[in-house]
Design an enzyme around this catalytic site. Structure first.
Site, PDB file in Angstrom:
ATOM      1  N   ASP A  17     118.705  64.533  44.126  1.00 27.80           N
ATOM      2  CA  ASP A  17     120.118  64.688  44.487  1.00 27.80           C
ATOM      3  C   ASP A  17     120.927  64.508  43.202  1.00 27.80           C
ATOM      4  O   ASP A  17     121.050  63.406  42.678  1.00 27.80           O
ATOM      5  CB  ASP A  17     120.508  63.645  45.542  1.00 27.80           C
ATOM      6  CG  ASP A  17     121.994  63.710  45.930  1.00 27.80           C
ATOM      7  OD1 ASP A  17     122.807  64.172  45.113  1.00 27.80           O
ATOM      8  OD2 ASP A  17     122.331  63.287  47.047  1.00 27.80           O
ATOM      9  N   LYS A  55     131.477  66.493  42.741  1.00 31.48           N
ATOM     10  CA  LYS A  55     131.581  65.365  41.799  1.00 31.48           C
ATOM     11  C   LYS A  55     131.406  65.864  40.355  1.00 31.48           C
ATOM     12  O   LYS A  55     132.368  66.283  39.727  1.00 31.48           O
ATOM     13  CB  LYS A  55     130.560  64.304  42.187  1.00 31.48           C
ATOM     14  CG  LYS A  55     130.904  63.653  43.546  1.00 31.48           C
ATOM     15  CD  LYS A  55     129.837  62.669  43.986  1.00 31.48           C
ATOM     16  CE  LYS A  55     130.139  62.067  45.340  1.00 31.48           C
ATOM     17  NZ  LYS A  55     131.121  60.981  45.330  1.00 31.48           N
ATOM     18  N   TYR A 113     130.811  90.336  50.254  1.00 37.16           N
ATOM     19  CA  TYR A 113     130.061  89.466  51.173  1.00 37.16           C
ATOM     20  C   TYR A 113     128.627  89.295  50.674  1.00 37.16           C
ATOM     21  O   TYR A 113     128.068  88.206  50.711  1.00 37.16           O
ATOM     22  CB  TYR A 113     130.059  90.090  52.578  1.00 37.16           C
ATOM     23  CG  TYR A 113     129.397  89.217  53.623  1.00 37.16           C
ATOM     24  CD1 TYR A 113     130.162  88.368  54.416  1.00 37.16           C
ATOM     25  CD2 TYR A 113     128.021  89.236  53.809  1.00 37.16           C
ATOM     26  CE1 TYR A 113     129.568  87.559  55.370  1.00 37.16           C
ATOM     27  CE2 TYR A 113     127.413  88.424  54.749  1.00 37.16           C
ATOM     28  CZ  TYR A 113     128.188  87.590  55.535  1.00 37.16           C
ATOM     29  OH  TYR A 113     127.603  86.782  56.471  1.00 37.16           O
ATOM     30  N   ARG A 149     132.477  50.557  51.965  1.00 32.57           N
ATOM     31  CA  ARG A 149     131.070  50.920  51.838  1.00 32.57           C
ATOM     32  C   ARG A 149     130.256  49.686  52.186  1.00 32.57           C
ATOM     33  O   ARG A 149     129.800  48.947  51.324  1.00 32.57           O
ATOM     34  CB  ARG A 149     130.728  51.430  50.432  1.00 32.57           C
ATOM     35  CG  ARG A 149     131.430  52.680  50.010  1.00 32.57           C
ATOM     36  CD  ARG A 149     130.814  53.993  50.475  1.00 32.57           C
ATOM     37  NE  ARG A 149     131.000  54.349  51.853  1.00 32.57           N
ATOM     38  CZ  ARG A 149     130.814  55.591  52.327  1.00 32.57           C
ATOM     39  NH1 ARG A 149     130.469  56.579  51.527  1.00 32.57           N
ATOM     40  NH2 ARG A 149     130.953  55.855  53.601  1.00 32.57           N
ATOM     41  N   PHE A 153     132.267  55.293  60.411  1.00 34.51           N
ATOM     42  CA  PHE A 153     133.308  54.945  59.437  1.00 34.51           C
ATOM     43  C   PHE A 153     134.378  56.018  59.314  1.00 34.51           C
ATOM     44  O   PHE A 153     135.499  55.734  58.906  1.00 34.51           O
ATOM     45  CB  PHE A 153     132.698  54.640  58.058  1.00 34.51           C
ATOM     46  CG  PHE A 153     131.985  55.804  57.418  1.00 34.51           C
ATOM     47  CD1 PHE A 153     130.647  56.028  57.662  1.00 34.51           C
ATOM     48  CD2 PHE A 153     132.655  56.659  56.556  1.00 34.51           C
ATOM     49  CE1 PHE A 153     129.977  57.100  57.068  1.00 34.51           C
ATOM     50  CE2 PHE A 153     131.999  57.722  55.949  1.00 34.51           C
ATOM     51  CZ  PHE A 153     130.653  57.948  56.216  1.00 34.51           C
ATOM     52  N   PHE A 205     122.080  57.927  50.984  1.00 29.21           N
ATOM     53  CA  PHE A 205     123.513  58.172  51.115  1.00 29.21           C
ATOM     54  C   PHE A 205     123.767  58.399  52.608  1.00 29.21           C
ATOM     55  O   PHE A 205     122.864  58.789  53.336  1.00 29.21           O
ATOM     56  CB  PHE A 205     123.981  59.356  50.261  1.00 29.21           C
ATOM     57  CG  PHE A 205     125.466  59.538  50.355  1.00 29.21           C
ATOM     58  CD1 PHE A 205     126.318  58.589  49.816  1.00 29.21           C
ATOM     59  CD2 PHE A 205     126.024  60.604  51.042  1.00 29.21           C
ATOM     60  CE1 PHE A 205     127.700  58.694  49.966  1.00 29.21           C
ATOM     61  CE2 PHE A 205     127.396  60.724  51.186  1.00 29.21           C
ATOM     62  CZ  PHE A 205     128.235  59.761  50.646  1.00 29.21           C
ATOM     63  N   THR A 206     125.004  58.130  53.081  1.00 28.40           N
ATOM     64  CA  THR A 206     125.280  58.161  54.528  1.00 28.40           C
ATOM     65  C   THR A 206     124.829  59.477  55.186  1.00 28.40           C
ATOM     66  O   THR A 206     124.095  59.462  56.175  1.00 28.40           O
ATOM     67  CB  THR A 206     126.795  57.977  54.786  1.00 28.40           C
ATOM     68  OG1 THR A 206     127.505  58.908  53.975  1.00 28.40           O
ATOM     69  CG2 THR A 206     127.246  56.562  54.466  1.00 28.40           C
TER      70      THR A 206
HETATM   71  N1  F0G Z   1     124.712  62.959  47.991  1.00 34.78           N
HETATM   72  C1  F0G Z   1     125.452  62.059  47.344  1.00 34.78           C
HETATM   73  C2  F0G Z   1     124.829  61.184  46.312  1.00 34.78           C
HETATM   74  C3  F0G Z   1     126.827  61.952  47.622  1.00 34.78           C
HETATM   75  O1  F0G Z   1     127.557  61.057  46.964  1.00 34.78           O
HETATM   76  C4  F0G Z   1     127.390  62.807  48.586  1.00 34.78           C
HETATM   77  C5  F0G Z   1     128.807  62.725  48.927  1.00 34.78           C
HETATM   78  C6  F0G Z   1     126.561  63.730  49.243  1.00 34.78           C
HETATM   79  C7  F0G Z   1     125.227  63.780  48.918  1.00 34.78           C
HETATM   80  C8  F0G Z   1     127.114  64.660  50.285  1.00 34.78           C
HETATM   81  O2  F0G Z   1     127.843  65.629  49.650  1.00 34.78           O
HETATM   82  O3  F0G Z   1     130.207  65.309  50.487  1.00 34.78           O
HETATM   83  O4  F0G Z   1     129.515  67.414  49.338  1.00 34.78           O
HETATM   84  O5  F0G Z   1     128.697  66.919  51.607  1.00 34.78           O
HETATM   85  N2  F0G Z   1     129.570  61.792  48.615  1.00 34.78           N
HETATM   86  C9  F0G Z   1     130.987  61.713  48.941  1.00 34.78           C
HETATM   87  C10 F0G Z   1     131.583  60.391  48.513  1.00 34.78           C
HETATM   88  C11 F0G Z   1     131.312  62.036  50.348  1.00 34.78           C
HETATM   89  O6  F0G Z   1     132.744  60.136  48.880  1.00 34.78           O
HETATM   90  O7  F0G Z   1     130.957  59.640  47.766  1.00 34.78           O
HETATM   91  P1  F0G Z   1     129.141  66.347  50.305  1.00 34.78           P
END
Ligand code: F0G
Length: 481
Positions: free
Chosen positions: A222, A265, A79, A388, A454, A131-132
Site C-alpha cells: 500500500d 496523499k 471513454y 483515531r 466513526f 487501515f480502517t
Molecule cells: N490505505 C491507506 C494507508 C490510507 O491512508 C487510506 C486512506 C486508504 C488506503 C484508502 O484510500 O481514502 O483513497 O479510499 N486514508 C485516508 C485518511 C482516508 O484520512 O488517512 P482512499
C-alpha cells in the site's frame, strides 16, 4: 527544505510560492459549540464554513502544483483508450517500474478489488498494520487481518525510527501456524497510517520479501504515502542517506508483487490505482474493473485527475515535495513537545498525533478519549482533527466493543496548504487546552452505525463538558475567538 539558522537550529522552509489562496474563517466559540453539538461530537459532521484549519486528513486536501493544474486542462475524455491514461501508465512505468495498471476511483476501491479477487473465507492476511477501509474490505470477503507489528510499534513515546516494520519472527510463526494456502498475500503499508504515519525500513521490506518468496506468498504494497516512507528511509537508514527518493522507490518496488495506492496523499490527486508486473494477477483483476470502477483506461477517475496524477507521481520524487508534509509534522510535534504536550514520537508521515491516553488520562477507553480530544481541540481552536482510536475501531462479530491499541487525535498536515503562523496558532491553542484538560470528559454513543461507525456516528458529551469548556474559554480568551 530544512534551512539552518545562524543559531544552529533548523526550520522547514517552503520550496514553493503560493499564488492561489482560499479564504478560511474562524467563527466564535459559541458557534463552534453549536456546530459540534449538532454534529454529535463527531468532527466528520462539521461543515467547512465552521472550520478554521482543516486537519481532518491529508487525503485529497493537498495543494496541487501549477503543472498538475495545467495538465488537467489537456485531458482526453474518451471513454476507452484515452490518452490521459497512457500518460499515467508511462509515469507508473518510469517511477514505479510496473507495466500493468488498473486505475480506480480511490484507494479503498483498490482494496475492494484485491479482496474480491484474492481473499477467501477463512484466509489470514498478515500486515504491518491495518487501515480502517483495508480491514473492512478484507473482513467482508471473509478474511482475518493479522497485525504483526514489532513490540515497539505501540509505544507512542519512542525513538525507534521504523515503528512500521513487520515483525519477521511473528511472520514466520504465522506462516507455520496457518499454512501458505490460507495466506493470499502479505501487506505492507507505507507509512502505517493508524500507528501515526510510521515508516518501515528498506531492510525490513527486503527481509519480508525473502520470507514471503520462500513460501511463494505475494507481497502487496500500500503505497499511499510512498514518497514519505522513502523520505524517512533517506533520513533514518544510514545506508540510504545519499540515495535519491527515486532510487529508494526503485529499490522498494523491486520487492513488490502488487502495488496499490490512494493517490489522494503522496500524489496530491483524488484517485488511485493497482499496478503489477504479473500478467496473471492483472488478468484476474481486470474483468471486475469495469463492473465496479469503470473501463480500464479511466477506472472511475475523471480524466483530469488522471492527468494530474501522472504529473504528481513524477513530482513526488522531488525531495522538496516528498519532505513537505514530513518536515512540517516534525516541526509541529517538536513545538508541542516543548509545551510538554504528549504527541506520538518519532513524528511520522501525514500528521501530528496527540496521544489522548496521555493527554486525558482520566477518561477510560470505553468513553472514547481520542474522540473527546478531537472535539475539544475543535472547540478550543476551530481546528478539525480526526479521532483515531476506539471510535474508529468497529465492534467485533459478536457486537463487543474492541478497545483500540492507540487513542490518537490526528492533526493532519495537507501538503503545501498551511503556513508556519497557522501552526503557531495551533500550538498556542493546544497549550491552552492542555492546561484545561481536566474540564474535558468522555463521550457516549447516541447513534451508532454498524460499519465504520466513526464516519456517521453521533455522540454526546458526558456531564455537558463542551458547554463548560466553552464558558472557561470565553472568560479567559474572549467570546470572539
Ligand atoms: N490505505 C491507506 C494507508 C490510507 O491512508 C487510506 C486512506 C486508504 C488506503 C484508502 O484510500 O481514502 O483513497 O479510499 N486514508 C485516508 C485518511 C482516508 O484520512 O488517512 P482512499
Amino acid at each position: 527544505m530544512n534551512i539552518k539558522l545562524s543559531n544552529g537550529k533548523t526550520i522547514p522552509v517552503e520550496m514553493h510560492k503560493v499564488r492561489i489562496v482560499q479564504k478560511t474563517y474562524l467563527v466564535p466559540i459559541d458557534e463552534r459549540l453549536k456546530a459540534i453539538e449538532e454534529g454529535g461530537y463527531n468532527t466528520f459532521s462539521l461543515r467547512t464554513k465552521y472550520i478554521f484549519l482543516d486537519m481532518l486528513t491529508d487525503s485529497g486536501t493537498n495543494a496541487m502544483s501549477d503543472n498538475q493544474l495545467a495538465a488537467m486542462m489537456v485531458s482526453d475524455d474518451a471513454y476507452a483508450g484515452c490518452e490521459s491514461f497512457y500518460k499515467l501508465a508511462d509515469a507508473i512505468k518510469d517511477v514505479l517500474g510496473f507495466s500493468y495498471v488498473l486505475p480506480v476511483h480511490q484507494g479503498r476501491a483498490a482494496e475492494h478489488l484485491l479482496a474480491k479477487v484474492f481473499v477467501k473465507a477463512g484466509d489470514v492476511i498478515p500486515m504491518n498494520y491495518h487501515f480502517t477501509t483495508t480491514r473492512a474490505h478484507f473482513e467482508l470477503a471473509g478474511g482475518t487481518v493479522l497485525e504483526i507489528f514489532t513490540d515497539e510499534a505501540l509505544n507512542t513515546q519512542s525513538t525507534n525510527p521504523f515503528k512500521g516494520n513487520l515483525d519477521l519472527q511473528k511472520f514466520q510463526d504465522a506462516i507455520k501456524k496457518h499454512g501458505r494456502e490460507k495466506i493470499p498475500f502479505v501487506r505492507m503499508e507505507a507509512t502505517t497510517n493508524l500507528l501515526g504515519g510510521q515508516p518501515f525500513s528498506l531492510e525490513n521490506l527486503r527481509e519480508v520479501k525473502k520470507i514471503a518468496s520462500a513460501h511463494n506468498i505475494p507481497l502487496v504494497f500500500d503505497g499511499s504515502l510512498i514518497s514519505e516512507n522513502a523520505y524517512f528511509i533517506k533520513q533514518r537508514e544510514k545506508k540510504y542517506e545519499n540515495k535519491s527518493i527515486q532510487e529508494i522507490i526503485t529499490e522498494l518496488m523491486s520487492y513488490v508483487d502488487i502495488f496499490y495506492l490512494s493517490g489522494r496523499k503522496s500524489t496530491c490527486v483524488r484517485g488511485g490505482f493497482i499496478a503489477t508486473n504479473n500478467k496473471k494477477y492483472f488478468e484476474e483483476l481486470k474483468p471486475w474493473l469495469p463492473l465496479y470502477e469503470g473501463f480500464l483506461t479511466y477506472g472511475g477517475m475523471s480524466t483530469k485527475e488522471i492527468e494530474a496524477m501522472a504529473v504528481g507521481l513524477r513530482e513526488m520524487t522531488d525531495i522538496n515535495v516528498a519532505s513537505s508534509a514530513a518536515e512540517f509534522v516534525k516541526y509541529f510535534a517538536e513545538r508541542l513537545i516543548e509545551q510538554k504536550i504528549p504527541v506520538v514520537t518519532p513524528p511520522g508521515g501525514l500528521a501530528c498525533h496527540l496521544d489522548a491516553k496521555l493527554f486525558l488520562p482520566h477518561i477510560p477507553q470505553t468513553q472514547y478519549p481520542a474522540g473527546a480530544l478531537s472535539a475539544a481541540v475543535y472547540l478550543a481552536s476551530g481546528i478539525r482533527s480526526m479521532e483515531r482510536g476506539t471510535i474508529s475501531t468497529d465492534r467485533d462479530r459478536d457486537g463487543k466493543e474492541v478497545l483500540a491499541d492507540l487513542e490518537l487525535a490526528r492533526l493532519a498536515i495537507p501538503r503545501r496548504v498551511y503556513t508556519m503562523s497557522q501552526l503557531e496558532y495551533a500550538v498556542e491553542r493546544l497549550k491552552w487546552l492542555y492546561e484545561h484538560r481536566d474540564l474535558v470528559k468522555g463521550l457516549k454513543f447516541i447513534e451508532e452505525p454498524p460499519v465504520l461507525r466513526f464516519f456517521f456516528g453521533k455522540l454526546a458529551a458526558l456531564d455537558n463538558w463542551g458547554a463548560k469548556l466553552t464558558e472557561v474559554f470565553k472568560k479567559e480568551i474572549g467570546p470572539n475567538y
